[in-house]
Design an enzyme around this catalytic site. Sequence first.
Site, PDB file in Angstrom:
ATOM      1  N   ASP A  32     -23.402   4.872   2.370  1.00 26.77           N
ATOM      2  CA  ASP A  32     -24.756   5.410   2.478  1.00 26.77           C
ATOM      3  C   ASP A  32     -24.818   6.740   1.726  1.00 26.77           C
ATOM      4  OD1 ASP A  32     -23.617   7.365   4.106  1.00 26.77           O
ATOM      5  OD2 ASP A  32     -24.108   6.281   5.940  1.00 26.77           O
ATOM      6  N   PRO A  68      -9.896  -4.069  -0.264  1.00 22.86           N
ATOM      7  CA  PRO A  68      -9.348  -5.195   0.500  1.00 22.86           C
ATOM      8  C   PRO A  68      -9.683  -6.515  -0.203  1.00 22.86           C
ATOM      9  CG  PRO A  68     -11.249  -4.223   1.617  1.00 22.86           C
ATOM     10  CD  PRO A  68     -11.012  -3.411   0.393  1.00 22.86           C
ATOM     11  N   HIS A  96       0.819  -1.222   0.000  1.00 23.24           N
ATOM     12  CA  HIS A  96       0.000   0.000   0.000  1.00 23.24           C
ATOM     13  C   HIS A  96       0.849   1.267   0.000  1.00 23.24           C
ATOM     14  CE1 HIS A  96      -3.374  -2.483   2.210  1.00 23.24           C
ATOM     15  NE2 HIS A  96      -2.922  -3.066   1.111  1.00 23.24           N
TER      16      HIS A  96
END
Length: 362
Positions: free
Chosen positions: A255, A230, A151
């Site tokens: 959301d 992930p 990462h």
Amino acid sequence: MRRRTYLRTMALGITGFTGCIKSTGSTTQTSTANIDQGVRIKTIAMNLEVPWGADFHSNGDLYVTERPGRIRRIRPNSNDIVADITDQIAHSGEGGLLGFEFHPENDNLAYTYQTYDSQNGLRNRIVRHRINDEFERERTLLDGIPASSVHNGGRLAIYDDALYVTTGDADNKGQAQDRDSLAGKVLRLTLDGEPHPDNPFDNEVFTYGHRNPQGLAFRDGTLLSTEHGPITDDEINVLDAGNNYGWPTVTGMGDQSDEFTNPIATYTPTIAPGGATFYDGPISQWQGDFFFGTLAGQHLHRVQIENGDVVKQERLLEGEYGRLRTTFIGPDKHLYVTTSNQDGRSAAPAPQDDRVLRLQPA
């Protein structure tokens, strides 16, 4: 903030990729296709070791970074190492010599993104080099970017006299939401390495809440990125200054609050999208489309976007060349793709790997 409305999840059962693609805006159809007979694939370089960053010089030469710490110049019938800085690079896991871009106005300067061993452990930095001086370091533009064996981000892109940089969360999720940290961000700098004056937080940060963005591409002033999820939810994001893209609080579609910005497409299971580009070359059916290589997916991904929504997707070269990392457009307007089969993740690299491929009309 840019918001998208989730409309549909479409289950796919296509050879080599089984799972779901989520997209927003309008119904998305995804298909697997062989390259059309009107398209020719030509190998222009081979026997590379994990090519990562790539850019064309103003004289037409292609330069490619190799992750262990070398820069190669690729010309017709030649493939030369022009800089070997392996002693300055920490080729640790996914880290190493990564992104590469030429200065847009001074063709004696180039930028690289590097992982190295500091007194305090692994770090990433952005360095500017003098090309005519065997790529000697002219200056370090930004140092202290958190690093890890995974990462690290590492993609560079220049647009409108600004340098954009992707950074990963360096295997520390909380850093992505910390606007004072350089990890898990897309940064925007001046070409001399200062925080861009139009940045939203009076520092280098352009957007935040990223896990491991690997691709950057501009179209008419709009910046898109590809990002590794992930186990689920790789993403395509439209990047707007100051926006929060959710990691680690939200992956994929969240959301409808105003706190986080949703992607325009997600991929489950993950395909590990790499460097991205928009096509503006001579293959008419690809005009304006968004392309990126995939590592785990082992295909070239084509995305049609209309009015900000993904409307159609296609997987090309599936399984033919293994892991594909970086896509870019050359001065000849052709699409170029690098393989990444020497990175320790491929079961059986081909004898010619790694390669740079060119896709052009037959």
